[in-house]
Design a protein around this motif. Structure first.
Motif, mmCIF file in Angstrom:
data_model
loop_
_atom_site.group_PDB
_atom_site.id
_atom_site.type_symbol
_atom_site.label_atom_id
_atom_site.label_comp_id
_atom_site.label_asym_id
_atom_site.label_seq_id
_atom_site.Cartn_x
_atom_site.Cartn_y
_atom_site.Cartn_z
ATOM 1 N N THR C 145 0.791 -1.237 0.000
ATOM 2 C CA THR C 145 0.000 0.000 0.000
ATOM 3 C C THR C 145 0.819 1.281 0.000
ATOM 4 O O THR C 145 0.240 2.368 0.009
ATOM 5 C CB THR C 145 -0.930 0.051 1.247
ATOM 6 N N SER C 146 2.152 1.199 -0.001
ATOM 7 C CA SER C 146 2.882 2.465 -0.055
ATOM 8 C C SER C 146 4.251 2.338 -0.714
ATOM 9 O O SER C 146 4.848 1.254 -0.754
ATOM 10 C CB SER C 146 3.008 3.089 1.339
ATOM 11 N N HIS C 182 -2.141 0.671 -5.531
ATOM 12 C CA HIS C 182 -2.423 2.037 -5.080
ATOM 13 C C HIS C 182 -1.214 2.689 -4.417
ATOM 14 O O HIS C 182 -1.281 3.848 -4.009
ATOM 15 C CB HIS C 182 -3.577 1.995 -4.063
ATOM 16 N N ASN C 186 -1.018 6.499 -3.105
ATOM 17 C CA ASN C 186 -1.116 6.721 -1.654
ATOM 18 C C ASN C 186 0.057 7.546 -1.112
ATOM 19 O O ASN C 186 -0.136 8.510 -0.367
ATOM 20 C CB ASN C 186 -1.125 5.375 -0.906
ATOM 21 N N LEU C 209 -9.246 6.808 -4.010
ATOM 22 C CA LEU C 209 -8.306 6.085 -3.149
ATOM 23 C C LEU C 209 -8.913 5.944 -1.760
ATOM 24 O O LEU C 209 -9.925 6.569 -1.434
ATOM 25 C CB LEU C 209 -6.978 6.844 -3.087
ATOM 26 N N ILE C 213 -6.652 7.732 3.692
ATOM 27 C CA ILE C 213 -5.419 8.345 3.195
ATOM 28 C C ILE C 213 -5.710 9.714 2.574
ATOM 29 O O ILE C 213 -5.021 10.690 2.852
ATOM 30 C CB ILE C 213 -4.719 7.401 2.186
ATOM 31 N N TYR C 241 -10.263 1.007 -5.637
ATOM 32 C CA TYR C 241 -10.067 0.651 -4.233
ATOM 33 C C TYR C 241 -11.369 0.111 -3.646
ATOM 34 O O TYR C 241 -11.366 -0.895 -2.912
ATOM 35 C CB TYR C 241 -9.582 1.862 -3.436
#
Lengths: 312, 312, 312
Positions: C145-146, C182, C186, C209, C213, C241
């Motif tokens: 996720t990041s 994503h 993100n 998203l 976030i 998402y």
């Protein structure tokens, strides 16, 4: 020198050979030259000698080599101009080459031919795209149609091992079960054409290399005749150029044997299929230069990288 | 020392252990020894610990490690003598080993057994071919029948952790769902036979290791009896040696648990399947030495490379 | 700093940007800091920029990078707690992370999401397991996720290229044929929320998203409206998402063109599909920052590694 992509990038083969032999005699003499410089080695195809010898050459110059197997480590590269990239390729060469140039001071690339699409192979799409879109020098680690690090290596090896002022050198086609590229043959022809040697080619009918490369180099279809009084016999298989990429014959009558070579020195770029391309007796005999030839790959690569680093 | 291919290459295990512990206390003490020397790591099989720890050991000695996954990065290697190479292999070990020797000062090789062809596995074709045809020293990073870097590591780890002059050490077979090699077990047995320990083996019937290796080491088929008063319990699965490469049992009655080991220290070479080979409670408990054992892989490799470099 | 796993690990983005720009101006200033320190780069997924730029950053700090493609080079890793490992995974993360920590001073990890199991992806199993079980610092080279190295890079690039005190920055979804993560979106959102910029997001309905976030960042479903007076337009595709991992639309009406961006600078993390995400004219035009953005990956990684090394 900016790029080294072709034998024609050698301005004076005799002075290059001399300098390569000096490097070989003292491989760490230029250890400071490449300090904090990065060599990116990008492989679109398998490699053993080129992979190891080019890394070794970089290390001898104090460079940091970074190796990438492009297909396995990253993603499919698109080379078409204006393509709508909705297929299997995920990154365009324009970005890939420009981006790798941000991290590497020199980029070395290996990309083999299709052997099915002559026009595409002769356009040297991968190599030329890197040369076009990279902002740093490019080294050819074997492209669709040429292998100039090997050609330079071969010239060095002949110079080291000749006992005559003008030796007779024969490039002989030899049998193989798979369709192989013309790159090694082409670059060897072009290297020999630059040297003071008596050079001829031997291959079966239907196996002539590109005539724009062989030019006026004599071509024999009779191997025995070609081998007469030879000092160096360089064996290599390639697929048909005329009937592009086809394997026209696989029988072993063109295999290299001790009887055929007599006192000539034997050369091959490796890897080589034993008892198909060449008999065990030749490779295991004292006239074989193949291991020393492989050793010289390091010094050919080191000379090329040295010249590039000097001009950075 | 030229090659390190077998536990028998250790001339005096106690002095080796002492020297390894000195290296561990001061890993960069010999940083100049390997300067401008290249270690080629050739993997015919997967590796995590060996891959990383051997590179780390080389770096600690100032060497340049170059890693190659032979199958993925290059091509099929032929080991047969006199073979007509018209099949899937493209390069003979005679050339491959001699050529890699041109670029690397030391070659380390990993090549697992077939576990289907006992005669072939016991001939140690890959390792012995490298030892025969390379012109530089060879290090065994686990071959068909032995893993001497692991065996040396295990000896170091026991020496570091024992509180007794002559501890009792048990090598226990443990369950696994796949057929695994005998290499780790063999080298551990051979290392223990060189040390001043009270050493026994525990394995189910049908799982005796090669009797030419176990020699007069006591073998128990009753795990509980074997574990009595043990100071170190080393668990490892292997497939049957008699019924070569077969998995005869997979039930968990031989799995290592806290109740079974009591106060003994637990060892395993890793990777280990949790709750199959050994219960979570053991690995997560304070008697487990497995992480320190993995750490010692670096110092075992570094000792071996140091001895080789000193004799270059 | 111990780990760098998330944009939130940046305590003060303005001072980080300033320090990154100092590093860029003098990349070898801290060459002694990482001497004899090893960075392990573990890839569970493909990588080009991250692979090369993170190695380059490590080399600029004098570190030794060691690269591992986890799946190809080693074996399946188990992440479950208490699992009976009688399936396809051969090593538990508890051992893997602890063991790699024996050989590496810092571990960098790339592990993409499944895009089919939202709960699993949001648990960041791979990254968090390394952070939990490793005994050395962890760097996120893009997790489920990041992608905080990219987010930091993007912040640096905007700071370098802005002519205004508070520029308007738009993150725009753009079309793609495959379901993408994503992570980049993100981390860009989170980086912009920390900077003094006028930041909005443009995406089609169904493509918002994670609202935890985006928080109170304005979201436009009308791309044209969002792009008004923009100074920077950052394009990126991501899958839905809400309808997790689904591709809801692939038509090109959201593709970025020159007409749409006007005088705004164009950004993308690369790789980018030409004429799907963005038209050739934009990437080849003078408003594109994508290559400089890729260049800044080195300095973002180098800043992160420098901060980690300083706290070792």
């Amino acid at each position: 020198m900016k790029n080294y992509t072709h034998i024609n990038d050698i301005d004076n083969i005799n002075s290059w050979i001399e300098e390569a032999r000096e490097i070989k005699a003292n491989p760490l003499a230029n250890f400071e030259l490449g300090k904090n410089k990065t060599l990116g080695l990008l492989f679109f195809n398998s490699s053993l000698r080129t992979r190891l010898s080019t890394q070794k050459a970089a290390l001898n110059l104090g460079m940091n080599p970074i190796v990438m197997n492009v297909s396995g480590d990253a993603w499919g590269i698109e080379f078409g101009d204006g393509t709508v990239m909705n297929g299997n390729t995920a990154e365009h060469i324009k970005e890939a080459a420009a981006v790798v140039s941000q991290y590497c001071d020199v980029i070395a690339v290996r990309a083999f031919p299709t052997l099915t699409d002559k026009v595409k192979d002769e356009s040297e799409q991968v190599l030329n795209s890197f040369a076009k879109f990279a902002s740093v020098p490019i080294v050819n680690m074997e492209s669709a149609t040429s292998h100039p690090l090997q050609g330079l290596t071969d010239a060095i090896t002949i110079a080291e091992n000749t006992t005559k002022k003008k030796p007779k050198v024969v490039l002989s086609w030899a049998p193989h079960i798979k369709a192989l590229p013309h790159a090694v043959g082409n670059s060897f022809v072009q290297a020999m054409q630059k040297m003071d040697v008596d050079f001829v080619i031997a291959n079966p009918e239907g196996y002539n290399l590109n005539s724009q490369i062989t030019k006026d180099t004599p071509i024999y279809h009779n191997q025995k005749e070609a081998f007469k009084n030879a000092d160096f016999i360089y064996a290599k298989n390639w697929s048909s150029y005329e009937d592009y990429g086809k394997v026209l014959k696989t029988d072993l009558d063109w295999m290299i044997t001790n009887k055929k070579i007599g006192n000539a020195k034997f050369m091959h770029c490796l890897p080589v299929r034993r008892n198909v391309v060449v008999a065990d007796e030749v490779l295991d005999g004292e006239n074989s230069l193949v291991i020393e030839q492989a050793n010289n790959r390091t010094y050919a690569a080191q000379l090329v990288l040295k010249k590039i680093l000097e001009d950075l």
